[in-house]
Design an enzyme around this catalytic site. Structure first.
Site, PDB file in Angstrom:
ATOM      1  N   THR A 146     -88.624  36.321  10.937  1.00 31.84           N
ATOM      2  CA  THR A 146     -88.256  37.649  11.418  1.00 31.84           C
ATOM      3  C   THR A 146     -89.133  38.051  12.595  1.00 31.84           C
ATOM      4  O   THR A 146     -90.360  38.051  12.503  1.00 31.84           O
ATOM      5  CB  THR A 146     -88.443  38.684  10.290  1.00 31.84           C
ATOM      6  OG1 THR A 146     -87.670  38.296   9.159  1.00 31.84           O
ATOM      7  CG2 THR A 146     -88.045  40.081  10.748  1.00 31.84           C
ATOM      8  N   GLU A 147     -88.494  38.390  13.722  1.00 31.51           N
ATOM      9  CA  GLU A 147     -89.198  38.880  14.914  1.00 31.51           C
ATOM     10  C   GLU A 147     -90.315  37.945  15.383  1.00 31.51           C
ATOM     11  O   GLU A 147     -91.292  38.367  15.993  1.00 31.51           O
ATOM     12  CB  GLU A 147     -89.752  40.287  14.658  1.00 31.51           C
ATOM     13  CG  GLU A 147     -88.701  41.311  14.246  1.00 31.51           C
ATOM     14  CD  GLU A 147     -87.703  41.629  15.346  1.00 31.51           C
ATOM     15  OE1 GLU A 147     -88.049  41.434  16.523  1.00 31.51           O
ATOM     16  OE2 GLU A 147     -86.576  42.050  15.034  1.00 31.51           O
ATOM     17  N   LEU A 148     -90.170  36.660  15.071  1.00 29.49           N
ATOM     18  CA  LEU A 148     -91.151  35.627  15.416  1.00 29.49           C
ATOM     19  C   LEU A 148     -92.535  35.901  14.827  1.00 29.49           C
ATOM     20  O   LEU A 148     -93.549  35.437  15.361  1.00 29.49           O
ATOM     21  CB  LEU A 148     -91.260  35.434  16.938  1.00 29.49           C
ATOM     22  CG  LEU A 148     -89.998  34.948  17.653  1.00 29.49           C
ATOM     23  CD1 LEU A 148     -90.309  34.599  19.105  1.00 29.49           C
ATOM     24  CD2 LEU A 148     -89.361  33.750  16.966  1.00 29.49           C
ATOM     25  N   TRP A 298     -92.901  38.806  18.621  1.00 34.57           N
ATOM     26  CA  TRP A 298     -92.411  38.926  20.001  1.00 34.57           C
ATOM     27  C   TRP A 298     -92.130  40.380  20.376  1.00 34.57           C
ATOM     28  O   TRP A 298     -91.524  40.648  21.401  1.00 34.57           O
ATOM     29  CB  TRP A 298     -91.188  38.043  20.223  1.00 34.57           C
ATOM     30  CG  TRP A 298     -89.877  38.447  19.589  1.00 34.57           C
ATOM     31  CD1 TRP A 298     -89.642  39.408  18.652  1.00 34.57           C
ATOM     32  CD2 TRP A 298     -88.599  37.852  19.886  1.00 34.57           C
ATOM     33  NE1 TRP A 298     -88.315  39.454  18.332  1.00 34.57           N
ATOM     34  CE2 TRP A 298     -87.646  38.509  19.078  1.00 34.57           C
ATOM     35  CE3 TRP A 298     -88.167  36.843  20.740  1.00 34.57           C
ATOM     36  CZ2 TRP A 298     -86.279  38.183  19.103  1.00 34.57           C
ATOM     37  CZ3 TRP A 298     -86.811  36.513  20.765  1.00 34.57           C
ATOM     38  CH2 TRP A 298     -85.883  37.173  19.952  1.00 34.57           C
TER      39      TRP A 298
END
Length: 398
Positions: A146-148, A298
């Protein structure tokens, strides 16, 4: 020859309704069926259907030379099953080409990897694996959190689950002057890490239609020439799929850009690769050490967890959700468990973020709330009502 690795994140959450207790029960007591359907159908028409068609045509035109990867959340696949069978079929067609690598992630695009106990995180990964296998007929080999979100512990769990690599952000403060354009390995597990080249990614994802930008207008030829200037192993271009037609409207020329990009890239000293192919072509050049208290992502300028846990409202809501876990699981009620898992979706906490300027605009883009404070108050109202439902169930079981 330098490898260009393009990856697109495909996600929509189940957003909460503006909560007030009434006689509704089950999942849609808390989640707004009408708004979620309207947003899904809008994005499907503006992005998913035309983008899938454009990329499918490019795959056929440049067969064997053009390839990319997708990570599709379980929540988006659920919405496809509910409201967009044609969208699901178009994703299935992409997967069947063999040139599109489907990545693994948490089913609910959740923050479960930030729990101290990673049991829920592992359960969600396995749940996503099953749905991707059932609906798209593939078994992912590379992981995208999730979301890097990334740290050593996450990498070790992902490695233990058998994945061959993990994607994350090429954050400057973590790389400390090192290049994102080579593979690294995670401390304690040796799992290969692919780092996002955020400049070249954001040239498309964020700056494409920005008239103030010195690179405007961005053409496929111009961008390919910039990429060709990278004389290293790989260029990892990671971005939201909604870039195409939603964040960057059709009128900006984004679809024309994407249609022409494969040919322009192939004219340069570049080749397309998928994440799993990069692990076969290249070896890690160094070890990366990211402790649990230095987790990167990120999101926003900080590239950390502050997009979801940066203020007291966010942290309070997240802690309350975590505390409910043993009680929710004790009920053994599938509907209660489903609701709780959907309350872990990162978007709910993202909408509570109080950052402003450019980052603030991004946080509010898909939110149904007028302010982050309204988002937090509404989430807590849902949570208090849901908690009452959980304990009511447990009392009946006693």
């Amino acid at each position: 020859m330098t490898s260009l690795c393009m990856y697109f994140q495909v996600h929509q959450p189940f957003r909460l309704r503006r909560f007030w207790p009434d006689d509704r029960s089950g999942f849609f007591r808390y989640f707004d069926e009408r708004s979620n359907r309207e947003i899904f159908e809008r994005v499907a028409q503006k992005c998913y259907i035309p983008a899938n068609r454009t990329l499918l045509e490019s795959l056929e035109e440049h067969k064997g030379e053009f390839m990319f990867s997708l990570s599709i959340t379980g929540t988006l696949l659920e919405q496809c099953e509910l409201w967009g069978k044609d969208v699901l079929e178009s994703f299935r067609q992409l997967a069947e080409t063999g040139a599109v690598e489907i990545l693994e992630e948490t089913f609910y695009h959740s923050l479960s990897s930030l729990f101290e106990d990673k049991t829920e995180f592992v359960e969600e990964v396995k749940e996503h694996r099953k749905m991707v296998s059932d609906l798209l007929g593939v078994k992912p080999q590379v992981f995208r959190n999730t979301e890097l979100l990334y740290n050593n512990t996450i990498a070790k769990i992902v490695s233990n689950l058998g994945y061959k690599a993990i994607l994350t952000e090429g954050a400057d403060h973590m790389l400390e002057g090192r290049s994102p354009n080579v593979l690294y390995k995670a401390k304690n597990s040796g799992l290969p890490i692919l780092f996002r080249n955020y400049k070249l990614s954001d040239d498309i994802g964020y700056r494409f239609s920005a008239r103030w930008w010195e690179g405007y207008p961005l053409t496929a030829e111009k961008w390919a020439s910039w990429a060709a200037g990278v004389k290293e192993d790989c260029i990892n271009i990671f971005m939201d799929y909604e870039t195409f037609g939603e964040h960057q409207w059709r009128e900006t020329g984004i679809f024309d850009f994407m249609e022409k990009l494969p040919a322009e890239v192939l004219k340069q000293d570049l080749e397309f690769s998928t994440p799993v192919e990069l692990t076969r072509k290249y070896s890690p050049v160094a070890e990366i050490d990211v402790g649990d208290f230095s987790t990167i992502s990120w999101a926003d300028m900080e590239r950390d967890t502050s997009a979801w846990l940066g203020n007291d409202m966010q942290r309070r809501c997240f802690e309350e959700i975590k505390l409910l876990e043993p009680f929710v699981k004790k009920t053994e009620d599938p509907e209660i468990l489903r609701i709780w898992k959907h309350l872990l979706t990162s978007d709910h906490y993202y909408y509570m973020c109080t950052k402003w300027l450019g980052d603030g605009d991004v946080h509010s883009y898909f939110s149904v709330h007028s302010t982050p404070f309204e988002a937090a108050v509404n989430f807590m109202a849902v949570l208090m009502d849901f908690k009452a439902q959980v304990f009511k169930k447990l009392n009946r079981m006693a």
